[in-house]
Design an enzyme around this catalytic site. Structure first.
Site, PDB file in Angstrom:
ATOM      1  CG  HIS A 119      -2.066  -1.027   1.060  1.00 24.46           C
ATOM      2  ND1 HIS A 119      -2.915  -1.373   2.086  1.00 24.46           N
ATOM      3  CD2 HIS A 119      -2.459  -1.789   0.004  1.00 24.46           C
ATOM      4  CE1 HIS A 119      -3.777  -2.295   1.673  1.00 24.46           C
ATOM      5  NE2 HIS A 119      -3.516  -2.577   0.416  1.00 24.46           N
ATOM      6  CB  SER A 190      -9.648  -6.465   9.686  1.00 22.83           C
ATOM      7  OG  SER A 190      -9.495  -5.634   8.543  1.00 22.83           O
TER       8      SER A 190
HETATM    9  P1  OAD Z   1      -7.500  -3.111  10.324  1.00 23.64           P
HETATM   10  O1  OAD Z   1      -7.588  -1.929  11.240  1.00 23.64           O
HETATM   11  O2  OAD Z   1      -8.617  -3.365   9.391  1.00 23.64           O
HETATM   12  O3  OAD Z   1      -7.294  -4.436  11.171  1.00 23.64           O
HETATM   13  C1  OAD Z   1      -6.358  -4.493  12.197  1.00 23.64           C
HETATM   14  C2  OAD Z   1      -6.388  -5.890  12.771  1.00 23.64           C
HETATM   15  O4  OAD Z   1      -5.368  -5.970  13.747  1.00 23.64           O
HETATM   16  C3  OAD Z   1      -7.702  -6.291  13.447  1.00 23.64           C
HETATM   17  O5  OAD Z   1      -8.107  -7.553  12.971  1.00 23.64           O
HETATM   18  C4  OAD Z   1      -7.330  -6.350  14.941  1.00 23.64           C
HETATM   19  O6  OAD Z   1      -8.023  -7.390  15.624  1.00 23.64           O
HETATM   20  C5  OAD Z   1      -5.864  -6.683  14.864  1.00 23.64           C
HETATM   21  N1  OAD Z   1      -5.051  -6.243  16.027  1.00 23.64           N
HETATM   22  C6  OAD Z   1      -5.253  -5.217  16.881  1.00 23.64           C
HETATM   23  N2  OAD Z   1      -4.260  -5.139  17.775  1.00 23.64           N
HETATM   24  C7  OAD Z   1      -3.397  -6.148  17.484  1.00 23.64           C
HETATM   25  C8  OAD Z   1      -2.152  -6.607  18.051  1.00 23.64           C
HETATM   26  N3  OAD Z   1      -1.586  -5.997  19.096  1.00 23.64           N
HETATM   27  N4  OAD Z   1      -1.556  -7.692  17.478  1.00 23.64           N
HETATM   28  C9  OAD Z   1      -2.122  -8.318  16.415  1.00 23.64           C
HETATM   29  N5  OAD Z   1      -3.276  -7.928  15.860  1.00 23.64           N
HETATM   30  C10 OAD Z   1      -3.902  -6.862  16.373  1.00 23.64           C
HETATM   31  O7  OAD Z   1      -6.100  -2.959   9.531  1.00 23.64           O
HETATM   32  P2  OAD Z   1      -5.625  -3.672   8.182  1.00 23.64           P
HETATM   33  O8  OAD Z   1      -6.162  -5.057   8.095  1.00 23.64           O
HETATM   34  O9  OAD Z   1      -4.176  -3.468   8.088  1.00 23.64           O
HETATM   35  O10 OAD Z   1      -5.340   0.683   3.569  1.00 23.64           O
HETATM   36  O11 OAD Z   1      -6.338  -2.774   7.094  1.00 23.64           O
HETATM   37  C11 OAD Z   1      -6.091  -3.016   5.742  1.00 23.64           C
HETATM   38  C12 OAD Z   1      -6.053  -1.713   4.971  1.00 23.64           C
HETATM   39  O12 OAD Z   1      -7.240  -0.971   5.197  1.00 23.64           O
HETATM   40  C13 OAD Z   1      -4.933  -0.782   5.396  1.00 23.64           C
HETATM   41  O13 OAD Z   1      -3.724  -1.065   4.741  1.00 23.64           O
HETATM   42  C14 OAD Z   1      -5.457   0.568   4.998  1.00 23.64           C
HETATM   43  C15 OAD Z   1      -6.889   0.414   5.443  1.00 23.64           C
HETATM   44  O14 OAD Z   1      -7.804   1.204   4.840  1.00 23.64           O
HETATM   45  C16 OAD Z   1      -4.942   1.858   3.036  1.00 23.64           C
HETATM   46  O15 OAD Z   1      -4.745   2.860   3.690  1.00 23.64           O
HETATM   47  C17 OAD Z   1      -4.762   1.800   1.568  1.00 23.64           C
END
Ligand code: OAD
Ligand code: ZN
Length: 243
Positions: A119, A190
């Site tokens: 990204h 997520s």
């Molecule tokens: P999310 O905010 O959607 O998900 C974060 C995940 O991390 C969730 O499933 C939480 O349960 C988990 N989590 C929280 N604390 C944690 C910890 N200490 N250890 C492990 N896991 C933990 O973030 P992403 O999946 O990264 O895109 O989101 C994907 C994309 O959506 C991002 O790259 C961004 C966003 O819009 C862009 O900006 C292009």
């Protein structure tokens, strides 16, 4: 599959592919996107900040947000999870591949090299006219928007926004690595944003083992082989026998 079996599979695998999301940086104090209370998208709608339309409407507002995040990640430090993934890369060598959705640069700062940032990256900007990518000046020494060192045009954040395509070569390399992986780790995402989330399924489809590390259930959980319900640092330590 039990934790012991997952640990053994990771230990013996020669090819390992890892996908990380915002959760891997949570222990560095960087907010995730979708956590109900603290996530970025709890306060803003993605399309108001992370989209070409938002940037056209109000480039200064979008730049202010990204400049603030750039300042925050510059002050943050990689945590144990980033370091464990750099260690896993040293153990597996050429058979290792890390694809991150994060734009915070913390994997690279922890020493990961076989790394693609699907990204983009907060610490660089891209020229709107000629496409040149250049590092941003130190956070406290510049006022956005930056201008291109080659042609003087306005530069935009070097981030993949909603509605935009991922860098083709990076996505191809990641897809291949996940297809070939004997074990894939899905850490702190997520699993809601495609095509990144689809990488987990590539490994599964090819018959590999897919292990998730996340304190919560995700969209991907039901399709995976094993889930470690813990934060990234502890979950990875448990899987790698480094606890
Ligand atoms: P999310 O905010 O959607 O998900 C974060 C995940 O991390 C969730 O499933 C939480 O349960 C988990 N989590 C929280 N604390 C944690 C910890 N200490 N250890 C492990 N896991 C933990 O973030 P992403 O999946 O990264 O895109 O989101 C994907 C994309 O959506 C991002 O790259 C961004 C966003 O819009 C862009 O900006 C292009
Ligand atoms: Zn230019």
């Amino acid at each position: 599959m039990t934790l012991e079996e997952a640990r053994a599979a990771l230990h013996t695998a020669r090819r390992v592919a890892v996908l990380t999301g915002a959760g891997v940086s949570a222990e560095s104090g960087i907010p995730t996107f979708r956590d109900a209370q603290t996530g970025h998208w709890a306060r803003f709608r993605p399309e108001d900040l992370a989209s070409p339309g938002a940037y056209r409407r109000d480039p200064n507002m979008v730049w202010e947000w990204y400049a603030g995040r750039y300042r925050d990640v510059t002050r943050a430090q990689p945590n144990k999870a980033h370091h464990l993934l750099a260690l896993l890369e040293r153990e597996k060598g050429d058979g290792f591949f890390l694809a991150t959705q994060n734009v915070d640069g913390l994997h690279a700062r922890a020493g990961s090299e076989r790394l693609v940032e699907l990204h983009g990256n907060l610490s660089t900007a891209r020229c709107e006219a000629c496409g040149t990518v250049a590092p941003l000046p130190a956070p406290d020494t510049f006022t956005p928007p930056p201008t291109c060192p080659l042609c003087g045009s306005r530069m935009r954040p070097n981030i993949v926004w909603f509605g935009e395509f991922l860098p083709e070569l990076a996505l191809e390399a990641a897809t291949r690595a996940f297809q070939e992986a004997e074990v894939a780790l899905i850490v702190g995402t997520s699993g809601q944003v495609y095509p990144a989330a689809g990488l987990a399924l590539e490994t599964r489809r090819a018959g590999g083992v897919v292990i998730e590390v996340n304190p919560d259930e995700t969209e991907l959980t039901s399709s995976l082989t094993h889930s470690v319900r813990d934060v990234a640092s502890k979950g990875l330590a448990a899987l790698m026998g480094e606890a």
